[in-house]
Design a protein around this motif. Sequence first.
Motif, PDB file in Angstrom:
ATOM      1  N   GLY A  71       0.771  -1.230   0.000  1.00 10.43           N
ATOM      2  CA  GLY A  71       0.000   0.000   0.000  1.00 10.43           C
ATOM      3  C   GLY A  71       0.800   1.276   0.000  1.00 10.43           C
ATOM      4  N   ALA A  72       2.124   1.211  -0.044  1.00 12.72           N
ATOM      5  CA  ALA A  72       2.934   2.427  -0.008  1.00 12.72           C
ATOM      6  C   ALA A  72       2.590   3.365  -1.151  1.00 12.72           C
ATOM      7  N   LEU A  73       2.398   2.827  -2.354  1.00 14.76           N
ATOM      8  CA  LEU A  73       2.150   3.677  -3.518  1.00 14.76           C
ATOM      9  C   LEU A  73       0.733   4.242  -3.499  1.00 14.76           C
ATOM     10  N   ALA A  74      -0.261   3.387  -3.307  1.00 14.77           N
ATOM     11  CA  ALA A  74      -1.643   3.872  -3.319  1.00 14.77           C
ATOM     12  C   ALA A  74      -1.880   4.873  -2.197  1.00 14.77           C
ATOM     13  N   LEU A  75      -1.415   4.559  -1.002  1.00  9.40           N
ATOM     14  CA  LEU A  75      -1.653   5.444   0.137  1.00  9.40           C
ATOM     15  C   LEU A  75      -0.797   6.698   0.055  1.00  9.40           C
ATOM     16  N   GLY A  76       0.380   6.594  -0.541  1.00  8.52           N
ATOM     17  CA  GLY A  76       1.182   7.789  -0.791  1.00  8.52           C
ATOM     18  C   GLY A  76       0.497   8.729  -1.763  1.00  8.52           C
ATOM     19  N   CYS A  77      -0.092   8.153  -2.829  1.00  2.98           N
ATOM     20  CA  CYS A  77      -0.826   8.983  -3.794  1.00  2.98           C
ATOM     21  C   CYS A  77      -2.003   9.693  -3.122  1.00  2.98           C
ATOM     22  N   LEU A  78      -2.735   8.969  -2.300  1.00  3.01           N
ATOM     23  CA  LEU A  78      -3.927   9.537  -1.689  1.00  3.01           C
ATOM     24  C   LEU A  78      -3.590  10.511  -0.563  1.00  3.01           C
ATOM     25  N   GLY A  82      -2.286  13.862  -2.521  1.00  2.00           N
ATOM     26  CA  GLY A  82      -3.620  14.449  -2.543  1.00  2.00           C
ATOM     27  C   GLY A  82      -4.451  14.051  -3.736  1.00  2.00           C
ATOM     28  N   ILE A  83      -4.107  12.972  -4.405  1.00  2.00           N
ATOM     29  CA  ILE A  83      -4.904  12.482  -5.533  1.00  2.00           C
ATOM     30  C   ILE A  83      -6.218  11.920  -4.994  1.00  2.00           C
ATOM     31  N   ARG A  84      -7.311  12.218  -5.676  1.00  2.00           N
ATOM     32  CA  ARG A  84      -8.638  11.906  -5.128  1.00  2.00           C
ATOM     33  C   ARG A  84      -8.936  10.407  -5.125  1.00  2.00           C
ATOM     34  N   THR A  85      -8.693   9.735  -6.241  1.00  2.00           N
ATOM     35  CA  THR A  85      -8.999   8.311  -6.335  1.00  2.00           C
ATOM     36  C   THR A  85      -7.867   7.600  -7.054  1.00  2.00           C
ATOM     37  N   VAL A  86      -7.623   6.375  -6.638  1.00  2.00           N
ATOM     38  CA  VAL A  86      -6.561   5.559  -7.210  1.00  2.00           C
ATOM     39  C   VAL A  86      -7.118   4.163  -7.456  1.00  2.00           C
ATOM     40  N   ARG A  87      -6.849   3.633  -8.633  1.00  2.00           N
ATOM     41  CA  ARG A  87      -7.194   2.246  -8.932  1.00  2.00           C
ATOM     42  C   ARG A  87      -5.946   1.386  -8.737  1.00  2.00           C
ATOM     43  N   VAL A  88      -6.106   0.233  -8.104  1.00  2.00           N
ATOM     44  CA  VAL A  88      -4.957  -0.563  -7.673  1.00  2.00           C
ATOM     45  C   VAL A  88      -5.125  -2.017  -8.101  1.00  2.00           C
ATOM     46  N   ALA A 103      -4.704   1.413   5.250  1.00  2.00           N
ATOM     47  CA  ALA A 103      -5.582   2.570   5.057  1.00  2.00           C
ATOM     48  C   ALA A 103      -6.315   2.905   6.357  1.00  2.00           C
ATOM     49  N   LEU A 104      -6.798   1.883   7.033  1.00  2.00           N
ATOM     50  CA  LEU A 104      -7.474   2.110   8.308  1.00  2.00           C
ATOM     51  C   LEU A 104      -6.513   2.709   9.339  1.00  2.00           C
ATOM     52  N   ALA A 105      -5.279   2.210   9.354  1.00  2.00           N
ATOM     53  CA  ALA A 105      -4.293   2.713  10.315  1.00  2.00           C
ATOM     54  C   ALA A 105      -3.991   4.192  10.090  1.00  2.00           C
ATOM     55  N   LEU A 106      -4.096   4.639   8.821  1.00  2.00           N
ATOM     56  CA  LEU A 106      -3.862   6.042   8.499  1.00  2.00           C
ATOM     57  C   LEU A 106      -5.122   6.895   8.630  1.00  2.00           C
ATOM     58  N   GLY A 107      -6.212   6.278   9.073  1.00  2.00           N
ATOM     59  CA  GLY A 107      -7.449   7.024   9.265  1.00  2.00           C
ATOM     60  C   GLY A 107      -8.205   7.304   7.997  1.00  2.00           C
ATOM     61  N   LEU A 108      -7.920   6.556   6.936  1.00  2.00           N
ATOM     62  CA  LEU A 108      -8.601   6.789   5.663  1.00  2.00           C
ATOM     63  C   LEU A 108      -9.907   6.015   5.564  1.00  2.00           C
ATOM     64  N   GLY A 109     -10.043   4.949   6.358  1.00  2.00           N
ATOM     65  CA  GLY A 109     -11.238   4.122   6.246  1.00  2.00           C
ATOM     66  C   GLY A 109     -11.137   3.240   5.032  1.00  2.00           C
ATOM     67  N   SER A 110     -11.804   2.096   5.047  1.00  2.00           N
ATOM     68  CA  SER A 110     -11.752   1.188   3.905  1.00  2.00           C
ATOM     69  C   SER A 110     -12.881   0.191   3.994  1.00  2.00           C
ATOM     70  N   GLY A 118     -10.710   5.821  -0.863  1.00  2.00           N
ATOM     71  CA  GLY A 118     -10.260   6.524  -2.063  1.00  2.00           C
ATOM     72  C   GLY A 118      -9.572   5.645  -3.076  1.00  2.00           C
ATOM     73  N   PHE A 119      -9.436   4.344  -2.779  1.00  2.00           N
ATOM     74  CA  PHE A 119      -8.841   3.437  -3.774  1.00  2.00           C
ATOM     75  C   PHE A 119      -9.826   2.317  -4.086  1.00  2.00           C
ATOM     76  N   VAL A 120      -9.674   1.750  -5.275  1.00  2.00           N
ATOM     77  CA  VAL A 120     -10.486   0.622  -5.718  1.00  2.00           C
ATOM     78  C   VAL A 120      -9.540  -0.474  -6.167  1.00  2.00           C
ATOM     79  N   GLN A 121      -9.724  -1.677  -5.644  1.00  2.00           N
ATOM     80  CA  GLN A 121      -8.863  -2.805  -5.991  1.00  2.00           C
ATOM     81  C   GLN A 121      -9.496  -3.597  -7.120  1.00  2.00           C
TER      82      GLN A 121
END
Length: 401
Positions: A71-78, A82-88, A103-110, A118-121
């Motif tokens: 998740g380093a890349l997807a969560l770094g982007c988000l 500040g990128i709004r949405t990322v497809r992974v 994502a949960l640990a960073l408080g982003l929710g999932s 903010g990401f879609v797998q």
Amino acid sequence: MSQELPTDRTGGTQHVARNSLEDVFGALRRHPDVEAPNLQAWDATDRLLLEAAAELADADSKVAVIGDRYGALALGCLSVLGIRTVRVHQDLITGERALRNNALALGLGSDAGGAGAGFVQLPLGEELLSGAGIVLLQLPRSLAELEEIADAVARYAAPDTVLLAGGRVKHMSLGMNAVLERHFGTVQPQLARQKSRVILARGPQPPSGPVPLPPVEHLPELGLDVAAHGAVFAGPRLDIGTRFLLTFLPKMPAARNAVDLGCGTGILAAMYAREYPDSTVTATDQSAAAVASARATARANGLGQRISVLQDDAMSTMPDGSADLILLNPPFHLGSSVHAGAGIKLFEAAGRVLAPGGELWTVFNRHLHYLPALDRLVGPTTVKGQNPKFTVAASRKLPLG
């Protein structure tokens, strides 16, 4: 000297990144994959790829990420760019679950697919890549896997897409450049930093033919057709450990429910199903590419109705005591690191999933001291055979009481 990544970005509406890159990397864990002090959830390649993306992206960029290990890349982007949405796309189910956990640990929710964060797998294909203007790729070790990825990016991404492909220098080769050059008009390797390098590829050349199917090769020594997507260990070839384990096939018990654990292309599952036609066989692996390959191998040999396939992390969704026999050729690498933890995790899983009296048959390198762990985690273990490189052992789960 590393570029300082932005700590906030704004788009058409206020959209502020809440973390620094150090915040993100510091929060990352590998769980549910094996964790150890010498195994971390990010590397310098992740940093270089995010720095390169920061030069190109804004909040509304259409970004796809491939090969994001934890998740380093997807969560770094988000969270940093500040990128709004990322497809992974992640091949391993452990990586998918780790991304959601992080994502949960960073408080982003999932939610189950990541959309709430903010990401879609997604699988590798059109839904992942359609219209993508920036694609971040952790380069795979296999040229065959890179060929599949490059074909998909060139086929589906936007005409002006930029592919940022990064890897550790020691694992990169000129063959990777050659693969990318078949699919992109311009391929530009960048200067290496922190023992990693990024390659920029532009001008996708969309292929005119259909999406290539996984290659199928006939193995004369087994009389078996084997299908293999590029991400699968050993490709369509017969791994030498599996070859040795198969010499013991006639001595294995005829099980009602058998499991090929870490199935790869499904060779063990297919050969066992052929040898014991009254058995029900499950082929399971953490890799989506492996599961798809095992399914294709079963169908290619007329065994599609006899073998079921399951993408899972160490049989985590299989009930306790549900298997009578498990076949296993465990990995002893985690990524590029030699580590016994992967095998131990699978032995623990086998001890749970085997029914009382059930057996685990496993093959492993002779230098690995697995026998005490097998005794402890599964049950009494007998060495069935050895050659100069491998040991084959059978472990029997003791009946209850």
